[in-house]
Motif scaffolding. Structure first.
Motif, PDB file in Angstrom:
ATOM      1  N   ARG A 274       0.704   4.275  -2.585  1.00 40.11           N
ATOM      2  CA  ARG A 274       0.422   5.495  -2.531  1.00 40.11           C
ATOM      3  C   ARG A 274       1.295   6.552  -2.774  1.00 40.11           C
ATOM      4  NH1 ARG A 274       1.959   8.705   1.397  1.00 40.11           N
ATOM      5  NH2 ARG A 274       3.172   7.098   2.585  1.00 40.11           N
TER       6      ARG A 274
ATOM      7  N   LEU B  95      -8.032   5.965  -1.329  1.00 40.43           N
ATOM      8  CA  LEU B  95      -7.051   5.351  -1.348  1.00 40.43           C
ATOM      9  C   LEU B  95      -7.439   3.832  -1.202  1.00 40.43           C
ATOM     10  CD1 LEU B  95      -3.861   5.031  -1.782  1.00 40.43           C
ATOM     11  CD2 LEU B  95      -3.740   5.593   0.861  1.00 40.43           C
TER      12      LEU B  95
ATOM     13  N   ARG C 248       0.825  -1.270   0.126  1.00 40.16           N
ATOM     14  CA  ARG C 248      -0.140  -0.094   0.167  1.00 40.16           C
ATOM     15  C   ARG C 248       0.911   1.365  -0.087  1.00 40.16           C
ATOM     16  NH1 ARG C 248      -5.241   0.683   1.795  1.00 40.16           N
ATOM     17  NH2 ARG C 248      -5.171  -1.577   2.425  1.00 40.16           N
TER      18      ARG C 248
END
Length: 550
Positions: free
Chosen positions: A356, A371, A352
């Motif tokens: 991001r 997100l 993640r």
């Protein structure tokens, strides 16, 4: 483009006046809703445009509220000027002020036609009446706002001597920007440059004000002959210091002057123009992609600056030259306009945090909920593809973010097809209240069957005008990008208050590795836009009825 007469102008900065949200939205099918306009306006602020023409407040209550929302949200002291367009009458100007007054730097932009053909057939006014109206309405706008822009519509086909008279009246009444529109894309560069030079030289009292920076000359060009950017640059060379343009050159008919093209022409050819803009060029590609996805208007592959082929080299002699030195066949770096240079970036084992960080590098500013959804979709894509490229990520996240109000949401699609089967599709949609409906239909092919099933659920009259599909990247596992255009039934039209013309074409785009799913997404998005337009039209009817009763 031949060199034009050059007026000595003190400033070396060309202001960029973006009219994507006004003139650009008048492209058939490019209807934008308030939340979409706000997101585009925020990105235009990141791009650092000098002026955002946020809309035409008198066109409808919805347009007025959208301009007001942009003025409140984006019109901060360190943000762009927020302008509203108004015809030269008190009602339009009052509504424009009502909308833009919320901005720290508001502008009223008023216009009236000056060409003989417009005076005779549209306005039914004499030249004397136009001059008087110009003086009166600019003065009226000046009562509300210090920053007033005036445009003589169809200036490109107007008698220059009459233009000088009208523009002198506008300046006397307090106009601070004089915009010269080639409304129907009629002029050629040498002619348009001479028109701008003649206006500065011959309009009574104008030249000293221009040289002192008290009045800015602006140009607004259309692309009917493919000359919008060339004409704008000719105008700049002749002394204009503001260019009115749109992202991707969208707009009525053949479109407007392309922002990215005129900005990069001034950037790359600083040696010729000796001028600059305030644009953050690294934001150009992201802005182009956002506008393309919100409006559903696909950028052609060979489009200058932002097209898929703008930095691609296939011919052997070009590839050989590029390997030896990039400047042999490229006059700018892709990174200068924000095109990501890295290709293979993430895979199914990427976490993640890495995802991001890459999103932020690509210019996406997502909240926690967005997100999480983007990462979920990325993982699904990564399970289908060995590598996920920047182009895949931009298409994936763009498809997630740039959606209209979802009256209907696609839940699942199941198809049966083949040369020995009757194409059959089962589709499930979810409405605004969370209820799911399923329908099954047969068709001439899997996409046709899918669309028939969707129509069985949605039940809103429409005709499919265009269906197209293209791959985002190469390979058999490429992400597919589908675009559809539909025409809505009665009650879904948008009326252009300038021309009175009606448009009921709605565009949808969908992205997925499965072309059938992408096709369903695109069709549902187009239907959602149609339904939203019908809802807005009904709301306006209610508002007008209440006003009449009152």
């Amino acid at each position: 483009m031949s060199q034009q007469p050059t007026i000595s102008i003190e400033s070396d900065v060309v202001r960029i006046f973006d009219t994507t949200l006004r003139d650009g939205e008048q492209s058939p099918g490019a209807t934008l809703h308030t939340h979409e306009k706000i997101e585009i306006a925020k990105q235009l602020a990141r791009l650092n445009v000098d002026v955002i023409e946020a809309g035409f407040p008198a066109a409808s209550p919805g347009d007025l509220e959208a301009v007001a929302a942009i003025a409140r949200t984006v019109g901060t002291p360190d943000g762009p000027i927020i302008a509203g367009l108004a015809r030269a009458n008190r009602d339009d100007i009052s509504k424009a002020w009502e909308a833009v007054r919320h901005a720290a730097k508001p502008r009223i932009h008023t216009f009236i036609a000056t060409s003989d053909i417009h005076l005779q057939y549209k306005l039914r006014m004499t030249r004397e009446e136009v001059v008087a109206t110009t003086r009166e309405m600019v003065a009226f706008a000046k009562q509300f706002c210090d920053d007033v822009e005036f445009s003589p519509e169809d200036a490109g086909r107007s008698d220059p001597r009459f233009l000088y008279e009208v523009l002198a009246a506008a300046v006397e009444a307090g106009a601070t920007t004089l915009n010269i529109p080639d409304t129907v894309g009629y002029t050629v560069p040498e002619e348009f440059g001479a028109l701008i030079a003649g206006i500065i030289e011959n309009t009574p009292g104008l030249k000293p004000k221009v040289e002192r920076g008290e009045v800015i000359i602006s140009v607004h060009t259309h692309n009917d002959l493919g000359l919008a950017v060339a004409n704008a640059l000719a105008g700049v060379k002749a002394g204009a210091r503001q260019v009115e343009c749109t992202i991707n050159g969208i707009g009525e008919r053949a479109g407007n002057c392309s922002l990215e093209e005129v900005v990069m022409a001034l950037y790359v050819r600083r040696d010729y123009f000796n001028l600059r803009t305030n644009i953050v060029t690294q934001e150009i590609y992201r802005t182009s992609d956002m506008v393309s996805r919100y409006t559903g208007i696909v950028v052609q592959p060979n489009k200058a600056i932002v097209g898929a082929n703008a930095f691609a080299h296939e011919a052997g002699i070009h590839q050989d030259g590029m390997l030896k030195h990039k400047r042999t066949y490229e006059i700018m770096d892709a990174a200068t306009v924000g095109v990501p240079e890295s290709r293979l970036v993430l895979g199914k084992h990427s976490g993640r945090h890495a995802f991001r960080v890459r999103l932020e590098q690509l210019g996406f500013h997502l909240n926690k909920e967005q997100l999480n959804e983007a990462f979920r979709r990325f993982k699904e894509l990564a399970d289908k593809k060995k590598y996920v490229t920047d182009a895949d990520i931009m298409a994936l996240v763009g498809d997630q973010l740039y959606q209209p109000k979802e009256t209907w949401q696609l839940v699942r699609v199941q198809v049966l097809a083949g040369n020995s089967n009757i194409p059959t599709a089962t589709v499930t949609l979810r409405d605004e209240e969370g209820r799911e409906q399923t329908a099954t239909a047969i068709g001439t092919g899997p996409v046709d069957a899918c669309y028939r099933a969707i129509r069985e659920i949605v039940r809103v009259p429409n005709n499919l005008l265009e269906y197209s599909v293209q791959s985002v990247t190469e390979g058999i596992d490429a992400v597919g990008d589908v675009t559809v255009r539909i025409r809505g039934g009665e009650g879904s039209e948008r009326v252009n208050p300038q021309t009175g013309s009606r448009s009921s074409v709605y565009i949808g785009r969908g992205v997925d590795t499965d072309i059938i799913v992408a096709s369903a997404k695109a069709y549902v998005q187009a239907l959602n836009k149609l339904l939203a337009a019908q809802s807005d039209a009904q709301a306006e009817v209610v508002i007008k009825a209440e006003e009449t009763t009152a």
